[in-house]
Design a protein around this motif. Structure first.
Motif, PDB file in Angstrom:
ATOM      1  N   PHE A   1       0.796  -1.225   0.000  1.00  0.00           N
ATOM      2  CA  PHE A   1       0.000   0.000   0.000  1.00  0.00           C
ATOM      3  C   PHE A   1       0.832   1.281   0.000  1.00  0.00           C
ATOM      4  O   PHE A   1       0.316   2.339  -0.377  1.00  0.00           O
ATOM      5  CB  PHE A   1      -0.933   0.011   1.217  1.00  0.00           C
ATOM      6  CG  PHE A   1      -1.975  -1.066   1.177  1.00  0.00           C
ATOM      7  CD1 PHE A   1      -3.100  -0.926   0.388  1.00  0.00           C
ATOM      8  CD2 PHE A   1      -1.823  -2.233   1.906  1.00  0.00           C
ATOM      9  CE1 PHE A   1      -4.067  -1.918   0.332  1.00  0.00           C
ATOM     10  CE2 PHE A   1      -2.783  -3.234   1.870  1.00  0.00           C
ATOM     11  CZ  PHE A   1      -3.905  -3.080   1.076  1.00  0.00           C
ATOM     12  N   ALA A   2       2.084   1.212   0.433  1.00  0.00           N
ATOM     13  CA  ALA A   2       2.918   2.411   0.441  1.00  0.00           C
ATOM     14  C   ALA A   2       3.841   2.468  -0.766  1.00  0.00           C
ATOM     15  O   ALA A   2       3.892   3.478  -1.470  1.00  0.00           O
ATOM     16  CB  ALA A   2       3.738   2.478   1.732  1.00  0.00           C
TER      17      ALA A   2
ATOM     18  N   LEU B   1       1.095   0.635  -4.316  1.00  0.00           N
ATOM     19  CA  LEU B   1      -0.054   1.448  -4.685  1.00  0.00           C
ATOM     20  C   LEU B   1       0.126   2.928  -4.365  1.00  0.00           C
ATOM     21  O   LEU B   1      -0.616   3.760  -4.888  1.00  0.00           O
ATOM     22  CB  LEU B   1      -1.303   0.917  -3.964  1.00  0.00           C
ATOM     23  CG  LEU B   1      -1.704  -0.516  -4.312  1.00  0.00           C
ATOM     24  CD1 LEU B   1      -2.897  -0.961  -3.467  1.00  0.00           C
ATOM     25  CD2 LEU B   1      -2.027  -0.652  -5.795  1.00  0.00           C
ATOM     26  N   ARG B   2       1.043   3.238  -3.487  1.00  0.00           N
ATOM     27  CA  ARG B   2       1.333   4.618  -3.078  1.00  0.00           C
ATOM     28  C   ARG B   2       0.114   5.326  -2.493  1.00  0.00           C
ATOM     29  O   ARG B   2      -0.097   6.519  -2.698  1.00  0.00           O
ATOM     30  CB  ARG B   2       1.891   5.418  -4.269  1.00  0.00           C
ATOM     31  CG  ARG B   2       3.208   4.874  -4.791  1.00  0.00           C
ATOM     32  CD  ARG B   2       3.757   5.741  -5.911  1.00  0.00           C
ATOM     33  NE  ARG B   2       5.031   5.201  -6.402  1.00  0.00           N
ATOM     34  CZ  ARG B   2       5.740   5.748  -7.385  1.00  0.00           C
ATOM     35  NH1 ARG B   2       5.288   6.862  -7.984  1.00  0.00           N
ATOM     36  NH2 ARG B   2       6.877   5.204  -7.770  1.00  0.00           N
ATOM     37  N   TRP B   3      -0.701   4.571  -1.760  1.00  0.00           N
ATOM     38  CA  TRP B   3      -1.857   5.161  -1.105  1.00  0.00           C
ATOM     39  C   TRP B   3      -1.474   5.854   0.203  1.00  0.00           C
ATOM     40  O   TRP B   3      -2.170   6.769   0.648  1.00  0.00           O
ATOM     41  CB  TRP B   3      -2.910   4.085  -0.824  1.00  0.00           C
ATOM     42  CG  TRP B   3      -3.591   3.579  -2.065  1.00  0.00           C
ATOM     43  CD1 TRP B   3      -3.435   4.039  -3.349  1.00  0.00           C
ATOM     44  CD2 TRP B   3      -4.515   2.505  -2.143  1.00  0.00           C
ATOM     45  NE1 TRP B   3      -4.208   3.328  -4.214  1.00  0.00           N
ATOM     46  CE2 TRP B   3      -4.893   2.373  -3.513  1.00  0.00           C
ATOM     47  CE3 TRP B   3      -5.085   1.645  -1.216  1.00  0.00           C
ATOM     48  CZ2 TRP B   3      -5.800   1.413  -3.936  1.00  0.00           C
ATOM     49  CZ3 TRP B   3      -5.996   0.687  -1.634  1.00  0.00           C
ATOM     50  CH2 TRP B   3      -6.343   0.574  -2.981  1.00  0.00           C
ATOM     51  N   PHE B   4      -0.395   5.399   0.813  1.00  0.00           N
ATOM     52  CA  PHE B   4       0.034   5.933   2.097  1.00  0.00           C
ATOM     53  C   PHE B   4       1.531   6.225   2.051  1.00  0.00           C
ATOM     54  O   PHE B   4       2.257   5.651   1.229  1.00  0.00           O
ATOM     55  CB  PHE B   4      -0.269   4.940   3.222  1.00  0.00           C
ATOM     56  CG  PHE B   4      -1.722   4.600   3.354  1.00  0.00           C
ATOM     57  CD1 PHE B   4      -2.580   5.438   4.049  1.00  0.00           C
ATOM     58  CD2 PHE B   4      -2.238   3.443   2.774  1.00  0.00           C
ATOM     59  CE1 PHE B   4      -3.920   5.129   4.172  1.00  0.00           C
ATOM     60  CE2 PHE B   4      -3.576   3.129   2.889  1.00  0.00           C
ATOM     61  CZ  PHE B   4      -4.424   3.977   3.593  1.00  0.00           C
TER      62      PHE B   4
ATOM     63  N   SER C   1      -2.793   9.890   7.677  1.00  0.00           N
ATOM     64  CA  SER C   1      -2.275   9.023   6.612  1.00  0.00           C
ATOM     65  C   SER C   1      -1.094   8.183   7.091  1.00  0.00           C
ATOM     66  O   SER C   1      -0.900   7.053   6.625  1.00  0.00           O
ATOM     67  CB  SER C   1      -1.850   9.866   5.405  1.00  0.00           C
ATOM     68  OG  SER C   1      -0.847  10.805   5.776  1.00  0.00           O
TER      69      SER C   1
END
Length: 323
Positions: A171-172, A175-178, A187
């Motif tokens: 996710f980090a 996907l670079r969401w966080f 965040s």
């Protein structure tokens, strides 16, 4: 000759006093063990102190060490050092960090809020995961119940370090969401909170499930159904309420576990808090800071467990009336 029955308030007061005394005894034991462990660790404390302040790791002569030992009482008998250490703690004096050149209490005070915020967020998230999952899978078909229990067992057994790295990669980084480097903002708190919440949700879910399935066999379920209440209403309003009591008690243990688990998780996500401070203090042999953090976490753990235990005692009439 029969003895007069004790008043419930007297029984309750005695139980409260016993639990408070037990908590103080556990805290005293924690302080004592912490002091003894740090006292017997290899390495001369005066030498370490001089090397830290000078920035040079060299051998020190007895003439150099003598003033330091006399100033900080390192040359006193161990029992005198212990009494001095205990007296300082009674006055909320955790000592001085020679690595950071600041009082330990100030260092901890500046890092306590991010760690405590992370622990509370993880606890709330664990409950938000456990309760719907239990309502969906418990007390229904045998296959669905077995599947729900298996998922909870897997969740409870997942290592927090492994979960954190996996969430960080997916996710980090992927996907670079966080953010990769966590912070005190929302965040930067999400992934660390999820990391701590997943295993805890498994434990809470298992505890609720056992009580929930037992409650589904109780007569009040048939009575509520006979009065026209829907099965979903009985499960949510009656059975779940009784099943939550042991899990609420478990939350006292969970807070202490989350505070200690935050040490590892904060290191994984490079998040501010007591975790990164403790890791650096251990690597730098900053004994005053290490002992201060350990004792503070122990104090919070014991205090929270005591409060939860007393609330459970006050809320359950069966325990209030027992002698």
């Amino acid at each position: 000759m029969s003895t007069p029955e004790q008043h419930p308030i007297a029984i309750l007061a005695r139980r409260v006093a016993f639990r408070a005394a037990s908590a103080l005894f556990v805290l005293w034991g924690t302080i004592t063990v912490t002091f003894m462990v740090l006292a017997v660790l290899p390495g001369d404390r005066a030498t370490i102190l001089l090397n830290i302040t000078s920035g040079q790791v060299i051998e020190r002569t007895p003439e150099e060490l003598a003033p330091i030992n006399a100033l900080y009482g390192f040359d006193l008998p161990l029992w005198q050092q212990y009494l001095h250490y205990f007296w300082q703690l009674l006055h909320a004096d955790f000592g001085f960090s020679f690595e950071l050149q600041r009082p330990v209490a100030h260092i901890i005070g500046g890092q306590l809020l991010p760690t405590f915020t992370l622990a509370i967020a993880a606890l709330l998230l664990a409950w938000l995961i456990a309760i719907p999952w239990t309502l969906f899978t418990a007390g229904r078909s045998r296959r669905l119940g077995a599947f729900g229990s298996a998922v909870e067992t897997v969740m409870a057994g997942l290592p927090q370090y492994w979960i954190g790295i996996l969430l960080l990669i997916v996710f980090a980084i992927g996907l670079r969401w966080f953010p990769v480097v966590g912070g005190s903002r929302f965040s930067g708190t999400v992934l660390p909170a999820v990391t701590l919440a997943i295993p805890l949700a498994g434990f809470i879910g298992q505890t609720i499930r056992d009580e929930f399935e037992r409650g589904m066999q109780e007569p009040f379920v048939l009575s509520a159904r006979a009065r026209g209440m829907s099965l979903a209403g009985v499960r949510a309003r009656h059975v779940l309420r009784h099943a939550l009591i042991p899990a609420i008690t478990l939350s006292g243990w969970a807070i202490g576990n989350l505070l200690s688990g935050a040490v590892l998780v904060e290191a994984v996500f490079a998040r501010p808090g007591l975790g990164s401070v403790l890791v650096n203090a251990v690597s730098n042999k900053d004994f005053a800071l290490v002992s201060g953090i350990v004792i503070l976490i122990s104090f919070l753990y014991i205090t929270i467990n005591l409060v939860v235990d007393l609330l459970y005692l006050l809320a359950d009439p069966r325990l209030r009336g027992q002698s």
